[in-house]
Scaffold this active site. Structure first.
Site, PDB file in Angstrom:
ATOM      1  N   LYS A  55       0.819  -1.214   0.000  1.00  0.00           N
ATOM      2  CA  LYS A  55       0.000   0.000   0.000  1.00  0.00           C
ATOM      3  C   LYS A  55       0.855   1.267   0.000  1.00  0.00           C
ATOM      4  CE  LYS A  55      -4.302  -1.748   1.953  1.00  0.00           C
ATOM      5  NZ  LYS A  55      -5.315  -1.608   3.027  1.00  0.00           N
ATOM      6  N   ARG A  56       2.006   1.202   0.665  1.00  0.00           N
ATOM      7  CA  ARG A  56       2.842   2.405   0.700  1.00  0.00           C
ATOM      8  C   ARG A  56       3.430   2.706  -0.675  1.00  0.00           C
ATOM      9  NH1 ARG A  56       8.418   1.258   1.179  1.00  0.00           N
ATOM     10  NH2 ARG A  56       8.869  -0.957   1.451  1.00  0.00           N
TER      11      ARG A  56
END
Length: 478
Positions: A252-253
């Site tokens: 997600k980052r």
């Protein structure tokens, strides 16, 4: 979801498919897989099908299915016919398993879960591959316990090799003694992924299976199922996965979000198609291209074997290029939709008209629709304006006094055009013997509440005579 029967492809037409599991949003890796299948089908004038692999009833949800549909529609990846529910076809999967039992390419396995776990633990302790060699493999009807539940297992060959001619990875070979007798049909009658995929792909007439290379080993196992059913396997193409900028698994980052998140961040669908197409596929040195060009150029031979790296900076830059290349009508529609989603209310017709008029200047610097709307904030603002810190610094007492003087000059404008307004403002600066910026910057602050905006004369024309003079009057000192 509409359930429908499917027919085997009896022509030579290319048929591809995208087959997501409805257990969450349409993530960026899935969107690229869908895009590659869509482009390949479009390039060959074939069909692109959508199958929802919803046999895992515990994890599949209607909400996730709708999220997949929404993501596909936003990406502009239209599919042919109705989406197919894999769960609705379990009778076809069971029939295929029975056919394999009848022809000897599968067998009944009555082993319990405890027996299977114990065998795998023993293999692990003896440092052997943790495969399960079922004692039921060579049993016949006379050995079967009466009225007992059983799983159906593939009777995989124990000698020789299985080879897949992959369109991306090249020729890939597995020793058959490394491929275990996988379960085709569980004891509760539910088909496994491996069997369901084979049956569905064959009966949907899929000619090319384009998917992530994490499925490469599955191609070997599925080839054995095809052979057991007497069917010709499709052409396989296993594409590299997407990694983060640092080369690690996409998270997600890095950007492993649902495609709806990219819509929320103000990216254009055509820019997403362009960017995702370049993640693993290339056409020479071309970075920016239209969807029509991508369809014309796309081929499996130009897909690389190495993992692609996701880069937000490159995506933003490319999105900015697509914003500048888009027509003002297209951008006004997209920005209006983004505004209404963000604000939770419809945009007024007056604001829509003003936004359209301002679009040529707005799109020159914006990298996203959100950025474009932020720059266009002066259009939606109401008096009295709020000011950012830099704008407040521009509105000194001297600057307010100059704005008061400028107002009387602007009131004499014969027509409210950029040319006329620029002429008046420059003449005022020359008369006061000051640099143009000394009046233009406070003027910008008074009209927009910001220190940065599109061209100040464009802003004045967009706002119109009355609103412009009113905003200046609010901040001027006469």
């Amino acid at each position: 979801m509409t359930t429908q029967s499917v027919k085997t492809n009896e022509s030579n037409a290319v048929v591809t498919r995208f087959a997501p599991s409805p257990t969450g949003f349409l993530h960026i890796g899935g969107a690229r897989t869908a895009l590659f299948n869509w482009l390949f089908a479009k390039h060959h004038g074939g069909k692109f099908l959508l199958r929802i692999e919803d046999t895992d009833r515990a994890r599949s949800t209607p909400e996730a299915t709708e999220a997949i549909y929404a993501g596909m529609r936003w990406m502009g990846l239209d599919w042919d016919g109705d989406a197919i529910s894999q769960f609705s076809r379990i009778d076809r999967h069971a029939a295929a398993a029975k056919r394999m039992l009848d022809n000897g390419s599968a067998y009944r396995c009555y082993a319990s879960k405890e027996e299977i776990d114990a065998a795998r633990e023993l293999a692990k302790a003896e440092k052997r591959p943790p495969r399960f060699d079922s004692p039921w493999r060579e049993k016949t009807e006379g050995d079967w316990p009466e009225d007992a539940l059983y799983a159906v297992r593939l009777k995989a060959p124990t000698e020789g090799k299985t080879t897949v001619e992959d369109q991306v990875q090249g020729q890939v070979t597995w020793a058959n003694d490394q491929l275990d007798d996988l379960i085709l049909l569980r004891s509760d009658g539910v088909p496994t992924y491996m069997l369901a995929v084979v049956v569905d792909d064959f009966e949907m007439g899929v000619t090319h299976v384009i998917r992530g290379d994490d499925h490469l080993t599955n191609a070997a196992r599925q080839t054995l199922i095809y052979e057991g059913l007497g069917w010709k396997p499709p052409i396989f193409a296993h594409i590299p996965l997407i990694h983060g900028p640092d080369g690690s698994k996409l998270s997600k980052r890095h950007g492993a979000l649902g495609v709806d998140a990219y819509e929320d961040r103000g990216y254009l669908a055509e820019a997403m198609r362009n960017y995702l197409a370049r993640l693993g596929w290339s056409h020479g040195d071309d970075e920016f291209f239209t969807t029509e060009q991508a369809i014309e150029w796309f081929g499996l031979d130009a897909i690389g074997k190495s993992a692609a790296r996701f880069d937000f900076d490159k995506l933003e830059n490319l999105n900015g290029q697509h914003i500048r290349a888009a027509s003002d009508i297209r951008l006004t529609e997209a920005a209006t939709a983004r505004y209404e989603a963000r604000e939770g209310r419809p945009m007024s017709q007056r604001h829509k008209k003003d936004l359209s008029a301002a679009m040529p200047g707005l799109k020159e610097r914006a990298k996203t629709l959100n950025e474009l709307l932020d720059t266009a904030g002066y259009i939606f603002a109401t008096r009295p304006l709020s000011f950012d810190e830099k704008a407040q610094k521009q509105l000194t007492d001297d600057a307010r006094a100059m704005l008061g003087e400028l107002t009387s000059h602007l009131q004499q404008a014969r027509d409210w055009s950029t040319e006329e307004l620029e002429t008046i403002t420059k003449a005022f600066a020359e008369q006061r013997e000051i640099k143009l910026g000394k009046i233009a910057q406070p003027l910008r602050a008074a009209l927009t509440g910001r220190a940065v905006s599109p061209g100040i004369y464009d802003v004045m024309v967009t706002l119109g005579r009355d609103e412009t003079l009113a905003r200046i009057s609010d901040q001027s000192v006469t």
